[in-house]
Design a protein around this motif. Sequence first.
Motif, PDB file in Angstrom:
ATOM      1  N   GLN A  69      51.143 -16.503  78.118  1.00  0.00           N
ATOM      2  CA  GLN A  69      50.110 -15.703  77.443  1.00  0.00           C
ATOM      3  C   GLN A  69      50.717 -14.790  76.386  1.00  0.00           C
ATOM      4  O   GLN A  69      50.165 -14.643  75.295  1.00  0.00           O
ATOM      5  CB  GLN A  69      49.317 -14.889  78.462  1.00  0.00           C
ATOM      6  CG  GLN A  69      48.463 -15.732  79.366  1.00  0.00           C
ATOM      7  CD  GLN A  69      47.828 -14.927  80.478  1.00  0.00           C
ATOM      8  OE1 GLN A  69      48.070 -13.725  80.620  1.00  0.00           O
ATOM      9  NE2 GLN A  69      47.019 -15.584  81.284  1.00  0.00           N
ATOM     10  N   LEU A  70      51.856 -14.200  76.697  1.00  0.00           N
ATOM     11  CA  LEU A  70      52.541 -13.337  75.737  1.00  0.00           C
ATOM     12  C   LEU A  70      52.974 -14.131  74.503  1.00  0.00           C
ATOM     13  O   LEU A  70      52.791 -13.692  73.365  1.00  0.00           O
ATOM     14  CB  LEU A  70      53.755 -12.677  76.389  1.00  0.00           C
ATOM     15  CG  LEU A  70      54.582 -11.746  75.505  1.00  0.00           C
ATOM     16  CD1 LEU A  70      53.741 -10.553  75.047  1.00  0.00           C
ATOM     17  CD2 LEU A  70      55.813 -11.278  76.253  1.00  0.00           C
ATOM     18  N   ALA A  71      53.520 -15.321  74.721  1.00  0.00           N
ATOM     19  CA  ALA A  71      53.932 -16.160  73.593  1.00  0.00           C
ATOM     20  C   ALA A  71      52.732 -16.543  72.739  1.00  0.00           C
ATOM     21  O   ALA A  71      52.815 -16.545  71.499  1.00  0.00           O
ATOM     22  CB  ALA A  71      54.652 -17.409  74.109  1.00  0.00           C
ATOM     23  N   ALA A  72      51.616 -16.851  73.370  1.00  0.00           N
ATOM     24  CA  ALA A  72      50.409 -17.211  72.611  1.00  0.00           C
ATOM     25  C   ALA A  72      49.913 -16.028  71.793  1.00  0.00           C
ATOM     26  O   ALA A  72      49.546 -16.179  70.621  1.00  0.00           O
ATOM     27  CB  ALA A  72      49.324 -17.693  73.567  1.00  0.00           C
ATOM     28  N   ARG A  73      49.915 -14.839  72.404  1.00  0.00           N
ATOM     29  CA  ARG A  73      49.499 -13.634  71.666  1.00  0.00           C
ATOM     30  C   ARG A  73      50.418 -13.356  70.490  1.00  0.00           C
ATOM     31  O   ARG A  73      49.973 -13.034  69.387  1.00  0.00           O
ATOM     32  CB  ARG A  73      49.500 -12.427  72.611  1.00  0.00           C
ATOM     33  CG  ARG A  73      48.150 -11.962  73.022  1.00  0.00           C
ATOM     34  CD  ARG A  73      48.118 -10.613  73.708  1.00  0.00           C
ATOM     35  NE  ARG A  73      49.300 -10.212  74.444  1.00  0.00           N
ATOM     36  CZ  ARG A  73      49.475 -10.397  75.751  1.00  0.00           C
ATOM     37  NH1 ARG A  73      48.564 -11.002  76.460  1.00  0.00           N
ATOM     38  NH2 ARG A  73      50.575  -9.978  76.352  1.00  0.00           N
ATOM     39  N   ASN A  74      51.724 -13.491  70.719  1.00  0.00           N
ATOM     40  CA  ASN A  74      52.685 -13.266  69.637  1.00  0.00           C
ATOM     41  C   ASN A  74      52.500 -14.275  68.517  1.00  0.00           C
ATOM     42  O   ASN A  74      52.616 -13.927  67.336  1.00  0.00           O
ATOM     43  CB  ASN A  74      54.111 -13.313  70.166  1.00  0.00           C
ATOM     44  CG  ASN A  74      54.458 -12.092  70.995  1.00  0.00           C
ATOM     45  OD1 ASN A  74      53.788 -11.077  70.930  1.00  0.00           O
ATOM     46  ND2 ASN A  74      55.500 -12.210  71.793  1.00  0.00           N
ATOM     47  N   ALA A  75      52.211 -15.523  68.870  1.00  0.00           N
ATOM     48  CA  ALA A  75      51.984 -16.552  67.850  1.00  0.00           C
ATOM     49  C   ALA A  75      50.733 -16.234  67.038  1.00  0.00           C
ATOM     50  O   ALA A  75      50.729 -16.393  65.812  1.00  0.00           O
ATOM     51  CB  ALA A  75      51.864 -17.927  68.513  1.00  0.00           C
TER      52      ALA A  75
END
Length: 83
Positions: A69-75
């Motif tokens: 989820q963090l990676a998706a938000r950062n992307a």
Amino acid sequence: MHTSPEPIATREEAAQEREKLLDFFARGLCCITVHGALGDRVEPSEAALAQAKVVADDYLAAYEEWLVQLAARNAEEAEEGPQ
């Protein structure tokens, strides 16, 4: 554990590292409960490790989900650009 600076590149490497992490967490959970109860150094039984691995697996799965989820938000933020 994976200590080289090289990233994990295959599913097999990731599975091996996950198992090592689960074992590490499980041993830690056993040590906390055993040391708290007995106060001395006792090697955990296979049954205790198996039970602790179930708990550790839940924690690790939640952590992995958070990372995704963090990676998706950062992307998403990177696509939006600076504001």
